[in-house]
Design an enzyme around this catalytic site. Sequence first.
Site, short mmCIF file in Angstrom:
data_model
loop_
_atom_site.label_atom_id
_atom_site.label_comp_id
_atom_site.label_asym_id
_atom_site.label_seq_id
_atom_site.Cartn_x
_atom_site.Cartn_y
_atom_site.Cartn_z
N ARG A 1 0.82 -1.23 0.00
CA ARG A 1 0.00 0.00 0.00
C ARG A 1 0.85 1.27 0.00
O ARG A 1 0.42 2.30 0.52
CB ARG A 1 -0.98 0.04 1.19
N CYS B 1 -10.54 -1.09 2.86
CA CYS B 1 -9.96 -1.49 4.15
C CYS B 1 -9.51 -0.25 4.92
O CYS B 1 -8.83 0.62 4.37
CB CYS B 1 -8.77 -2.42 3.92
N GLU C 1 -5.02 2.72 6.75
CA GLU C 1 -4.72 2.66 5.32
C GLU C 1 -5.46 3.82 4.64
O GLU C 1 -4.97 4.44 3.70
CB GLU C 1 -5.21 1.32 4.75
#
Length: 311
Positions: free
Chosen positions: A176, A224, A300
């Site tokens: 990520r 998420c 995130e």
Amino acid sequence: MPAALFSDLDVQATTDAPLGATTWYGIGGRADLLIKPNTIEDLTTLVKRCDRSGTPLRVLGGGANLLVADEGVDGIVISLDSPVFREIKYNRQGEINTMRAYAGADMPKTLMDVTRQGLAGISQLAGIPGQVGGIIKMNAGGTYGCVGDAVASVTCITKRGELVTYPASELRFEYRKTNIPDPVIVAATFNLEPTDPIALRDKVKEIFAFKKSTQPLADSSAGCTFKNPINPVTEERVPAGKLIDEAGLKGQTIGGASVSTQHANFIVTQPGATADDVMQLLALIKQRVFDHAGLELQTEVVIWKREEEGI
Ligand SMILES: Cc1cc2nc3c(=O)[nH]c(=O)nc-3n(C[C@H](O)[C@H](O)[C@H](O)COP(=O)(O)OP(=O)(O)OC[C@H]3O[C@@H](n4cnc5c(N)ncnc54)[C@H](O)[C@@H]3O)c2cc1C
């Protein structure tokens, strides 16, 4: 906000522009100034002027991984929605099969386009919303791979307003995140491979069906919420959703924000929710998971607040 930063440039500027409402959460405040540049040249000039004048600069993608605070954001928010930033160009000559996609192009639509043409390479992104720039910035992906797997090069604008292109050999795509140091991603070139279009379409469908069966794709969310943390003993990542579930938080609600009962790492919102509801729920989850498992969760989801440095 000094209009001198952009008044001579080919841009559309809107003051007090709705921002949170345009994200996938659909909540949060407004941008003091939203600017849509119409040319790459004027975008580079604007970036340079923001840096020189110390004006905070943020880049909005598709808003699929973004929580905007209720009080909105200061400085300049750039949107790459003009046609020049949504272009897709193919280069298919002999063995060469590449696609150059500008940062504002919608990734799900781009995936549909390459799939129709029987070009494999980005099917791992099925079911992941966002623009090409945001997808690269976050190195979006999951079980089937990440966008970095297909990238041949990325073109960016440096703080000083220079256009630079990094070949894949200079890029690191990690969980990520990437090592791209620049404030704006302008375009990316992808390696694609001709394949059987029917088999490719079935593969994309299979990946999408897998996501749909495991994630609340129909609800308002930003995907998420937390990164999967590393267990210091095993040195392996533990699914954040599992930790949140084990801390007994599935269905936990604050105001209009709840922990999804389908996938505990998704915070979903109801109409009337505020960004503050989501932030309070984030804080509660972090505390409870730490108390229960001794692991610290990191978001995130990108959170934009007033008077914080952009990007
Ligand atoms: C239903 C749902 C499912 C999801 N599933 C997944 C998944 O499976 N895997 C996954 O990885 N993610 C997933 N996500 C999260 C999201 O799709 C990704 O993070 C995606 O990369 C966000 O792209 P965006 O264009 O919407 O970026 P935004 O949310 O607009 O922005 C995210 C960050 O990227 C920066 N950014 C955006 N564009 C640029 C640019 N041109 N230049 C520089 N910086 C830029 C922004 O400043 C911000 O810091 C999901 C989200 C939703 C809502």
